[in-house]
Design a protein around this motif. Structure first.
Motif, PDB file in Angstrom:
ATOM      1  N   VAL A  18       0.832  -1.194   0.000  1.00 59.15           N
ATOM      2  CA  VAL A  18       0.000   0.000   0.000  1.00 59.15           C
ATOM      3  C   VAL A  18       0.871   1.250   0.000  1.00 59.15           C
ATOM      4  CG1 VAL A  18      -1.752   1.293   1.270  1.00 59.15           C
ATOM      5  CG2 VAL A  18      -1.819  -1.210   1.231  1.00 59.15           C
ATOM      6  N   ALA A  19       0.580   2.119  -0.931  1.00 55.01           N
ATOM      7  CA  ALA A  19       1.193   3.443  -0.976  1.00 55.01           C
ATOM      8  C   ALA A  19       0.074   4.468  -0.811  1.00 55.01           C
ATOM      9  CB  ALA A  19       1.926   3.657  -2.288  1.00 55.01           C
ATOM     10  N   PRO A  20       0.246   5.433   0.059  1.00 52.24           N
ATOM     11  CA  PRO A  20      -0.813   6.414   0.294  1.00 52.24           C
ATOM     12  C   PRO A  20      -0.904   7.448  -0.824  1.00 52.24           C
ATOM     13  CG  PRO A  20       1.116   6.997   1.549  1.00 52.24           C
ATOM     14  CD  PRO A  20       1.421   5.669   0.887  1.00 52.24           C
ATOM     15  N   PRO A  21      -2.000   8.201  -0.854  1.00 56.06           N
ATOM     16  CA  PRO A  21      -2.091   9.303  -1.816  1.00 56.06           C
ATOM     17  C   PRO A  21      -0.913  10.258  -1.632  1.00 56.06           C
ATOM     18  CG  PRO A  21      -4.201   8.947  -0.733  1.00 56.06           C
ATOM     19  CD  PRO A  21      -3.207   8.085  -0.021  1.00 56.06           C
ATOM     20  N   GLY A  22      -0.334  10.657  -2.740  1.00 56.48           N
ATOM     21  CA  GLY A  22       0.816  11.546  -2.688  1.00 56.48           C
ATOM     22  C   GLY A  22       2.144  10.819  -2.760  1.00 56.48           C
ATOM     23  N   TRP A  23       2.093   9.484  -2.704  1.00 54.72           N
ATOM     24  CA  TRP A  23       3.315   8.679  -2.798  1.00 54.72           C
ATOM     25  C   TRP A  23       3.904   8.857  -4.206  1.00 54.72           C
ATOM     26  CZ3 TRP A  23       5.968   6.076   0.843  1.00 54.72           C
ATOM     27  CH2 TRP A  23       6.942   5.159   0.424  1.00 54.72           C
ATOM     28  N   PRO A  24       5.227   9.015  -4.330  1.00 55.79           N
ATOM     29  CA  PRO A  24       5.802   9.233  -5.662  1.00 55.79           C
ATOM     30  C   PRO A  24       5.692   7.994  -6.550  1.00 55.79           C
ATOM     31  CG  PRO A  24       7.528   8.985  -3.997  1.00 55.79           C
ATOM     32  CD  PRO A  24       6.220   9.036  -3.258  1.00 55.79           C
ATOM     33  N   ALA A  25       5.314   8.198  -7.783  1.00 57.51           N
ATOM     34  CA  ALA A  25       5.143   7.093  -8.737  1.00 57.51           C
ATOM     35  C   ALA A  25       6.455   6.365  -8.997  1.00 57.51           C
ATOM     36  CB  ALA A  25       4.578   7.638 -10.053  1.00 57.51           C
ATOM     37  N   VAL A  50       8.650   5.475  -6.881  1.00 57.39           N
ATOM     38  CA  VAL A  50       9.058   4.648  -5.742  1.00 57.39           C
ATOM     39  C   VAL A  50       8.029   3.541  -5.528  1.00 57.39           C
ATOM     40  CG1 VAL A  50       9.592   4.638  -3.267  1.00 57.39           C
ATOM     41  CG2 VAL A  50      10.208   6.626  -4.665  1.00 57.39           C
ATOM     42  N   ARG A  51       8.505   2.324  -5.446  1.00 62.11           N
ATOM     43  CA  ARG A  51       7.609   1.201  -5.173  1.00 62.11           C
ATOM     44  C   ARG A  51       7.040   1.349  -3.766  1.00 62.11           C
ATOM     45  NH1 ARG A  51       8.759  -4.128  -8.135  1.00 62.11           N
ATOM     46  NH2 ARG A  51       6.908  -4.384  -6.906  1.00 62.11           N
ATOM     47  N   PRO A  52       5.879   0.790  -3.499  1.00 63.15           N
ATOM     48  CA  PRO A  52       5.291   0.891  -2.153  1.00 63.15           C
ATOM     49  C   PRO A  52       6.184   0.228  -1.099  1.00 63.15           C
ATOM     50  CG  PRO A  52       3.675   0.099  -3.734  1.00 63.15           C
ATOM     51  CD  PRO A  52       5.002   0.087  -4.433  1.00 63.15           C
ATOM     52  N   PRO A  53       6.075   0.669   0.147  1.00 61.34           N
ATOM     53  CA  PRO A  53       6.868   0.066   1.223  1.00 61.34           C
ATOM     54  C   PRO A  53       6.699  -1.452   1.267  1.00 61.34           C
ATOM     55  CG  PRO A  53       5.747   2.006   2.024  1.00 61.34           C
ATOM     56  CD  PRO A  53       5.223   1.744   0.632  1.00 61.34           C
ATOM     57  N   ASP A  54       7.802  -2.140   1.466  1.00 63.42           N
ATOM     58  CA  ASP A  54       7.908  -3.593   1.580  1.00 63.42           C
ATOM     59  C   ASP A  54       7.798  -4.332   0.248  1.00 63.42           C
ATOM     60  OD1 ASP A  54       8.376  -3.434   4.327  1.00 63.42           O
ATOM     61  OD2 ASP A  54       6.219  -3.438   4.754  1.00 63.42           O
ATOM     62  N   ALA A  55       7.479  -3.643  -0.835  1.00 62.97           N
ATOM     63  CA  ALA A  55       7.516  -4.295  -2.143  1.00 62.97           C
ATOM     64  C   ALA A  55       8.974  -4.604  -2.476  1.00 62.97           C
ATOM     65  CB  ALA A  55       6.903  -3.384  -3.209  1.00 62.97           C
ATOM     66  N   PRO A  56       9.215  -5.630  -3.292  1.00 63.20           N
ATOM     67  CA  PRO A  56      10.600  -5.931  -3.658  1.00 63.20           C
ATOM     68  C   PRO A  56      11.307  -4.698  -4.235  1.00 63.20           C
ATOM     69  CG  PRO A  56       9.127  -7.666  -4.413  1.00 63.20           C
ATOM     70  CD  PRO A  56       8.255  -6.552  -3.901  1.00 63.20           C
ATOM     71  N   ASP A  57      12.517  -4.453  -3.770  1.00 63.77           N
ATOM     72  CA  ASP A  57      13.367  -3.340  -4.227  1.00 63.77           C
ATOM     73  C   ASP A  57      12.819  -1.956  -3.915  1.00 63.77           C
ATOM     74  OD1 ASP A  57      15.385  -4.979  -5.226  1.00 63.77           O
ATOM     75  OD2 ASP A  57      14.448  -5.097  -7.206  1.00 63.77           O
ATOM     76  N   ARG A  69      15.540   0.496  -2.875  1.00 63.15           N
ATOM     77  CA  ARG A  69      16.411   0.893  -3.980  1.00 63.15           C
ATOM     78  C   ARG A  69      15.742   1.985  -4.811  1.00 63.15           C
ATOM     79  NH1 ARG A  69      16.336   0.131  -8.974  1.00 63.15           N
ATOM     80  NH2 ARG A  69      14.798  -1.535  -8.908  1.00 63.15           N
ATOM     81  N   THR A  70      14.436   1.823  -5.073  1.00 66.37           N
ATOM     82  CA  THR A  70      13.730   2.859  -5.844  1.00 66.37           C
ATOM     83  C   THR A  70      13.612   4.142  -5.035  1.00 66.37           C
ATOM     84  OG1 THR A  70      11.508   2.113  -5.179  1.00 66.37           O
ATOM     85  CG2 THR A  70      12.450   1.127  -7.179  1.00 66.37           C
ATOM     86  N   ALA A  71      13.455   4.020  -3.727  1.00 67.23           N
ATOM     87  CA  ALA A  71      13.396   5.206  -2.870  1.00 67.23           C
ATOM     88  C   ALA A  71      14.729   5.952  -2.905  1.00 67.23           C
ATOM     89  CB  ALA A  71      13.038   4.818  -1.440  1.00 67.23           C
ATOM     90  N   GLN A  72      15.829   5.198  -2.807  1.00 69.09           N
ATOM     91  CA  GLN A  72      17.149   5.831  -2.837  1.00 69.09           C
ATOM     92  C   GLN A  72      17.371   6.578  -4.152  1.00 69.09           C
ATOM     93  OE1 GLN A  72      20.695   3.387  -3.328  1.00 69.09           O
ATOM     94  NE2 GLN A  72      21.707   4.618  -1.750  1.00 69.09           N
ATOM     95  N   ALA A  73      17.050   5.942  -5.254  1.00 68.15           N
ATOM     96  CA  ALA A  73      17.246   6.573  -6.558  1.00 68.15           C
ATOM     97  C   ALA A  73      16.420   7.854  -6.669  1.00 68.15           C
ATOM     98  CB  ALA A  73      16.887   5.597  -7.677  1.00 68.15           C
ATOM     99  N   TRP A  74      15.173   7.794  -6.237  1.00 65.99           N
ATOM    100  CA  TRP A  74      14.292   8.959  -6.316  1.00 65.99           C
ATOM    101  C   TRP A  74      14.778  10.081  -5.411  1.00 65.99           C
ATOM    102  CZ3 TRP A  74      10.640  11.133  -2.816  1.00 65.99           C
ATOM    103  CH2 TRP A  74       9.786  12.088  -3.388  1.00 65.99           C
ATOM    104  N   LEU A  75      15.158   9.742  -4.182  1.00 62.43           N
ATOM    105  CA  LEU A  75      15.647  10.757  -3.248  1.00 62.43           C
ATOM    106  C   LEU A  75      16.915  11.419  -3.777  1.00 62.43           C
ATOM    107  CD1 LEU A  75      15.041   8.835   0.083  1.00 62.43           C
ATOM    108  CD2 LEU A  75      13.846  10.919  -0.644  1.00 62.43           C
ATOM    109  N   VAL A  78       7.868   9.157   2.048  1.00 64.94           N
ATOM    110  CA  VAL A  78       8.968   8.201   1.886  1.00 64.94           C
ATOM    111  C   VAL A  78       9.818   8.165   3.154  1.00 64.94           C
ATOM    112  CG1 VAL A  78      11.082   7.704   0.589  1.00 64.94           C
ATOM    113  CG2 VAL A  78       8.979   8.323  -0.625  1.00 64.94           C
ATOM    114  N   GLU A  79      10.088   9.326   3.723  1.00 65.08           N
ATOM    115  CA  GLU A  79      10.858   9.357   4.971  1.00 65.08           C
ATOM    116  C   GLU A  79      10.130   8.580   6.077  1.00 65.08           C
ATOM    117  OE1 GLU A  79      13.100  12.424   8.003  1.00 65.08           O
ATOM    118  OE2 GLU A  79      11.253  13.115   7.056  1.00 65.08           O
TER     119      GLU A  79
END
Length: 123
Positions: free
Chosen positions: A5-12, A14-21, A24-30, A110-111
């Motif tokens: 589950v990713a809440p409204p406003g979650w960046p496209a 970045v994969r939702p929390p606990d999804a595979p990788d 890594r997607t959060a790091q790249a986006w940040l 994301v934080e």
């Protein structure tokens, strides 16, 4: 099958929390949000929560700069640009302020997720 589950406003990007990788997607986006120099700091690349905090502060600094630019635009530009150009500059500041508001929400989410918060689906 797990539901992520990713809440409204979650960046496209970045994969939702606990999804595979997802981290890594959060790091790249940040890193993409931050100045390029941030990529050269090992502490930011190794500690995602620290990177997220840096990103939050960077986005907030950008918001402050936009608000200052907006507050000063008419006075600073009236002697060097035509009124329609000044108005275009003001509209640009307003658009950037709106964009940064969305980015600030996304980076905050994301934080929070990197700090362990998980989101639940709502109907």
């Amino acid at each position: 099958m797990p539901t992520y589950v990713a809440p409204p406003g979650w960046p496209a990007e970045v994969r939702p929390p606990d999804a595979p990788d997802w981290e890594r997607t959060a790091q790249a986006w940040l890193l993409d949000l931050c100045p390029p120099e941030f990529r050269s700091y090992p502490a930011l690349r190794r500690h995602l929560v620290v990177l997220a905090r840096f990103a939050v502060l960077h986005v907030e600094a950008c918001q402050a700069a936009v608000r200052r630019g907006l507050s000063e635009a008419r006075a600073d530009l009236r002697d060097v640009a035509m009124p329609d150009v000044v108005e275009a500059a003001v509209q640009t500041w307003l658009a950037e302020d709106a964009r940064l508001s969305g980015v600030r929400r996304a980076v905050g989410l994301v934080e929070e997720a990197l700090r362990g918060r998980r989101f639940v689906a709502r109907l």
